[in-house]
Design a protein around this motif. Structure first.
Motif, PDB file in Angstrom:
ATOM      1  N   ARG A 420      43.565  18.226 -51.283  1.00 54.45           N
ATOM      2  CA  ARG A 420      42.761  17.064 -51.644  1.00 54.45           C
ATOM      3  C   ARG A 420      41.896  17.406 -52.852  1.00 54.45           C
ATOM      4  O   ARG A 420      41.163  18.395 -52.838  1.00 54.45           O
ATOM      5  N   PRO A 421      41.942  16.604 -53.928  1.00 50.70           N
ATOM      6  CA  PRO A 421      41.121  16.909 -55.105  1.00 50.70           C
ATOM      7  C   PRO A 421      39.630  16.850 -54.774  1.00 50.70           C
ATOM      8  O   PRO A 421      39.163  15.920 -54.114  1.00 50.70           O
ATOM      9  N   VAL A 422      38.898  17.855 -55.199  1.00 51.88           N
ATOM     10  CA  VAL A 422      37.449  17.847 -55.053  1.00 51.88           C
ATOM     11  C   VAL A 422      36.871  16.807 -55.999  1.00 51.88           C
ATOM     12  O   VAL A 422      37.236  16.739 -57.170  1.00 51.88           O
ATOM     13  N   VAL A 423      35.943  15.989 -55.469  1.00 50.56           N
ATOM     14  CA  VAL A 423      35.410  14.860 -56.224  1.00 50.56           C
ATOM     15  C   VAL A 423      33.928  15.073 -56.506  1.00 50.56           C
ATOM     16  O   VAL A 423      33.162  15.461 -55.623  1.00 50.56           O
ATOM     17  N   GLY A 424      33.540  14.817 -57.739  1.00 56.79           N
ATOM     18  CA  GLY A 424      32.141  14.855 -58.127  1.00 56.79           C
ATOM     19  C   GLY A 424      31.627  13.462 -58.417  1.00 56.79           C
ATOM     20  O   GLY A 424      32.335  12.462 -58.193  1.00 56.79           O
ATOM     21  N   PRO A 425      30.420  13.346 -58.938  1.00 61.66           N
ATOM     22  CA  PRO A 425      29.844  12.027 -59.228  1.00 61.66           C
ATOM     23  C   PRO A 425      30.674  11.202 -60.204  1.00 61.66           C
ATOM     24  O   PRO A 425      30.618   9.978 -60.193  1.00 61.66           O
ATOM     25  N   HIS A 426      31.454  11.911 -61.038  1.00 63.81           N
ATOM     26  CA  HIS A 426      32.225  11.204 -62.055  1.00 63.81           C
ATOM     27  C   HIS A 426      33.725  11.301 -61.813  1.00 63.81           C
ATOM     28  O   HIS A 426      34.518  11.113 -62.729  1.00 63.81           O
ATOM     29  N   GLY A 427      34.095  11.594 -60.579  1.00 59.38           N
ATOM     30  CA  GLY A 427      35.507  11.649 -60.252  1.00 59.38           C
ATOM     31  C   GLY A 427      35.975  13.069 -59.973  1.00 59.38           C
ATOM     32  O   GLY A 427      35.170  13.991 -59.832  1.00 59.38           O
ATOM     33  N   PRO A 428      37.304  13.283 -59.878  1.00 58.57           N
ATOM     34  CA  PRO A 428      37.848  14.614 -59.575  1.00 58.57           C
ATOM     35  C   PRO A 428      37.376  15.653 -60.589  1.00 58.57           C
ATOM     36  O   PRO A 428      37.259  15.373 -61.780  1.00 58.57           O
ATOM     37  N   MET A 461      32.293  20.260 -49.926  1.00 53.14           N
ATOM     38  CA  MET A 461      30.892  20.422 -49.572  1.00 53.14           C
ATOM     39  C   MET A 461      30.148  21.246 -50.628  1.00 53.14           C
ATOM     40  O   MET A 461      28.992  20.940 -50.958  1.00 53.14           O
ATOM     41  N   ALA A 462      30.792  22.287 -51.146  1.00 54.54           N
ATOM     42  CA  ALA A 462      30.155  23.087 -52.198  1.00 54.54           C
ATOM     43  C   ALA A 462      29.835  22.224 -53.411  1.00 54.54           C
ATOM     44  O   ALA A 462      28.772  22.361 -54.032  1.00 54.54           O
ATOM     45  N   GLN A 463      30.754  21.312 -53.734  1.00 54.79           N
ATOM     46  CA  GLN A 463      30.512  20.387 -54.841  1.00 54.79           C
ATOM     47  C   GLN A 463      29.366  19.439 -54.500  1.00 54.79           C
ATOM     48  O   GLN A 463      28.500  19.162 -55.339  1.00 54.79           O
ATOM     49  N   ASP A 464      29.334  18.950 -53.267  1.00 56.39           N
ATOM     50  CA  ASP A 464      28.279  18.014 -52.861  1.00 56.39           C
ATOM     51  C   ASP A 464      26.899  18.671 -52.916  1.00 56.39           C
ATOM     52  O   ASP A 464      25.919  18.059 -53.349  1.00 56.39           O
ATOM     53  N   VAL A 465      26.813  19.916 -52.458  1.00 54.24           N
ATOM     54  CA  VAL A 465      25.530  20.625 -52.431  1.00 54.24           C
ATOM     55  C   VAL A 465      25.083  20.990 -53.837  1.00 54.24           C
ATOM     56  O   VAL A 465      23.903  20.900 -54.185  1.00 54.24           O
ATOM     57  N   GLY A 466      26.034  21.401 -54.645  1.00 55.68           N
ATOM     58  CA  GLY A 466      25.738  21.950 -55.969  1.00 55.68           C
ATOM     59  C   GLY A 466      25.968  23.446 -55.927  1.00 55.68           C
ATOM     60  O   GLY A 466      25.331  24.157 -55.145  1.00 55.68           O
TER      61      GLY A 466
END
Length: 746
Positions: A420-428, A461-466
């Motif tokens: 599953r692609p990791v998603v950030g505020p501006h997309g994958p 989750m790592a992306q969500d936390v920062g």
């Protein structure tokens, strides 16, 4: 008569009086007088010192004493270290290029300048005072005087004696005699004193037969003998090669080597260490770890340790050390077969008392004289999914939210789809990690995702936390600064090098309710009857107790839930919290866990004994693959049961994050179907029924497929390179087309 005298004094040709501020300033006559006085005093002091200081007999310090190491009880001897390995040779028995390499490294002006260099001494003092580290301004003559006649003490009186003895020695002996003495008294690592012993220790050659490249490496060792031995410290390969190049470039600059010869030089192949009987078994691993701790914490520097005479009480508890050795032998080494992968197996581990920070057991490998690199402190293998609890701790510590704005808790639901692609505020963000065995889980909550070690969930989750916040939390939990954690979601898969001792510190902090007590390997150090000062190790609340205890509750589920990866910990007989980890291509398997009394990390690593390269462990120990819940977990459980057999069983006392019950229980039964091409959302709203770890589903994931007899070919790697213990940098673990290599999961 009186009038004439009066007129001359008042306004005639006399010297005018100094008025105003000029009266406060010294005249040139005064300044000249002061300078002349200072010069006379300096010259007088020089001649007095020269007359009073004589060349002494060779000091007993020229022959190192033994250091004695004790177990934590302060009575049971663990080991002795310091027997001198030295064989003096004449200068004619040292190859010319090796001599020149030493001069290039230490004193290029040796043959055409005086025995002391005031300019270098002043520069070194200035650099030291300005915080550039301790600098040496000593010539080869001064270093020889220090090694042979004096000692390593950094005192003004010793420096003054060194200064005058060096000047006298330069008048009484030839440059060749001084260089010969220096080469025979210097320390080169591997307990080798003198260039002949060093040549044998590193290249199995006589000093007369050293090549230019080998001589340059021997000269490199003079700067940092232990640190630049790449068989023991593969992580220092770049620094050692940089110093080696500096030596060769200096030889070209001085006209001792042509440019063509310089360009033809290749970094030499370093021989494997020869067995040292006094360091057999675990003794050598413990000695090396303790010595490094003493040096890094500025208790005793490496030069002083080499001179010996120290009584060192370690934190190692003999019963627990014996328990670790017994568990590793029974669960790993007794099960080795005769396949190629079996000869690559290396085991290592560390065990810490969370309440005190004492390292109570350290397991470096089967035997220091057979496997020189300590697997307890080797920081070049990825810890895999044992890093996922740090990601969760960071989320709880910072009150982080998913991309949908939902606060992350143990019951937060994520999409566990494979790749599953990791998603950030501006997309994958361009990273889509595969789950272990390409299993797809669909909607799965945070706790169950830890049970199953779902990469897709924790990378998101790592992306969500920062990622920087995750790194900050790791440091607060005790991860050393020299462990380079990537600032990408791949961090969740442990795609970086760390040692079992590094990870044990992190897990000990979690076990201690988020309060970090920096680990120690030393209880007491004595020299000549005097106790040395040890650093203060004050406990600090690294992360809030509620966050740490909530992570513990999730890791308990990894042990207690059906189908979870760490159920083997139940065999310890103690309430346990744990996590497994497996590196890409089965090059390493980890088990990290703790009880209320003990935090322990066990790793099984694949290393080629001939060249130090990381190797796959498929089919080792007659198993298709080595998972963290297999041999590493078995060692962990057996060791923990034995180490705590006389301690009353105690349950965890946890203060966990309050969490709303989910409205529904998402299914976590994995499939191996290819993921859909539709981009999934970052997370889903939490359901409201009981979390799966409270009432685990009856279904379990499919058994992992057995790897083929010939393991699959490497995929292109985008992971950071790892350090080859004997040959420098190598490529990182193989990755997948969807993301960088690192860990494959639990």
């Amino acid at each position: 008569m009186s009038d004439t005298h009066h007129g001359t004094a008042a306004g005639g040709g006399g010297r005018p009086r100094r008025t105003g501020l000029r009266r406060l300033l010294p005249t040139w006559r005064t300044i000249f007088g002061l300078l002349l006085t200072a010069l006379v005093l300096l010259l007088g002091g020089f001649f007095v010192g020269y007359a009073l200081v004589s060349i002494p007999d060779p000091n007993a310090a020229a022959v190192a004493q033994s250091n004695v190491y004790y177990y934590s009880d302060g009575k049971t001897e663990l080991a002795r270290d310091g027997a001198v390995n030295r064989q003096n040779v004449s200068l004619a028995q040292v190859s010319r290029t090796a001599q020149q390499a030493v001069l290039s490294a230490e004193d290029r002006n040796f043959y055409h300048e005086s025995a002391v260099s005031p300019k270098s001494m002043l520069r070194a003092a200035w650099n030291t005072a300005n915080g550039k580290g301790r600098q040496s301004g000593s010539t080869i003559t001064q270093q020889y005087v220090k090694n042979y006649y004096l000692n390593q003490n950094q005192t003004a009186s010793r420096k003054a004696k060194e200064f005058f003895i060096a000047i006298k020695l330069d008048r009484n002996e030839s440059k060749d005699q001084i260089l010969e003495g220096y080469l025979n008294t210097s320390y080169y690592g591997r307990n080798a004193y003198g260039i002949q012993a060093a040549s044998q220790a590193y290249f199995d050659e006589d000093a007369a037969d050293l090549t230019t490249a080998q001589g340059a490496y021997i000269a490199t060792l003079l700067n940092a003998p232990s640190e630049y031995d790449l068989a023991a410290h593969p992580e220092n390969a770049a620094a050692a090669k940089g110093r080696w190049n500096y030596v060769l470039d200096g030889m070209v600059k001085e006209g001792w080597l042509s440019t063509a010869q310089r360009n033809a030089a290749q970094f030499p192949v370093i021989g494997k260490p020869k067995p040292i009987a006094s360091k057999a078994g675990q003794r050598g691993y413990i000695i090396e770890a303790v010595n490094q701790y003493l040096d890094e914490h500025h208790i005793v520097d490496s030069d002083s340790l080499r001179l010996g005479g120290y009584r060192i009480v370690t934190s190692i508890q003999k019963p627990k050390e014996d328990a670790f050795v017994s568990a590793a032998q029974a669960k790993i080494y007794d099960k080795l077969g005769h396949k190629t992968a079996d000869k690559y197996v290396r085991a290592g581990g560390a065990s810490i008392d969370p309440a005190t920070g004492d390292v109570v057991a350290l397991y470096g490998g089967v035997d220091y004289t057979k496997q020189y690199v300590s697997s307890a402190t080797n920081a070049t293998y990825p810890p895999g999914s044992t890093f996922k609890p740090v990601v969760l701790a960071a989320a709880l510590q910072h009150g982080s939210t998913t991309q949908d704005g939902e606060t992350i808790t143990p019951t937060t639901v994520y999409d566990g789809e494979n790749k599953r692609p990791v998603v950030g505020p501006h997309g994958p963000v361009g990273y889509a990690p595969a789950n272990e065995d390409n299993a797809t889980y669909g909607r799965i909550n945070v706790t169950r995702a830890m049970d199953k070690s779902v990469n897709a969930v924790y990378a998101q989750m790592a992306q969500d936390v920062g990622t920087q916040k995750v790194i900050d939390t790791a440091r607060e939990l005790g991860m050393p600064d020299d462990v380079k954690i990537p600032t990408t979601p791949a961090m969740a898969l442990g795609s970086f090098g760390a040692s079992p001792l590094d990870m044990a510190q992190v897990y000990a902090t979690l076990a201690n309710h988020g309060k970090e007590v920096p680990y120690t390997l030393v209880h007491k150090v004595t020299k000549d009857g005097d106790d040395l000062t040890l650093p203060k190790r004050e406990a600090k609340q690294a992360v809030p107790q509620e966050a740490a205890d909530t992570v513990t509750s999730v890791l308990r589920s990894v042990v207690e839930s059906s189908g979870a990866t760490a159920v083997v910990a139940q065999d310890s007989g103690w309430p346990s919290a744990a996590k497994t980890g497996t590196a890409e291509d089965d090059k390493a398997a980890w088990f990290a866990g703790y009880t209320p009394k003990l935090a322990t990390v066990v790793a099984v690593l694949g290393m080629n004994p001939d060249n130090g390269r990381q190797e796959k462990l498929y089919h080792a120990m007659n198993q298709p693959r080595i998972n963290g819940g297999g041999p590493p977990g078995q060692v962990w459980a057996a060791y923990t049961a034995n180490a705590l057999h006389d301690v009353p069983v105690k349950d965890f006392d946890l203060k966990v994050t309050k969490d709303l019950p989910p409205s529904e229980s998402p299914s976590d039964e994995p499939t191996t179907e290819e993921p859909t091409t539709e981009e999934p959302p970052a997370s889903e709203p939490p359901p409201s029924s009981e979390p799966p770890h409270s009432s685990p589903p009856s279904s379990e994931p499919a058994e992992p497929p057995e790897p083929p007899t010939d393991p699959p070919s490497e995929q292109p790697s985008t992971a950071p390179p790892t350090l080859d213990p004997l040959g420098g940098l190598t490529g990182g673990p193989g990755g997948t087309p969807d993301g960088p290599g690192g860990a494959t999961g639990g």
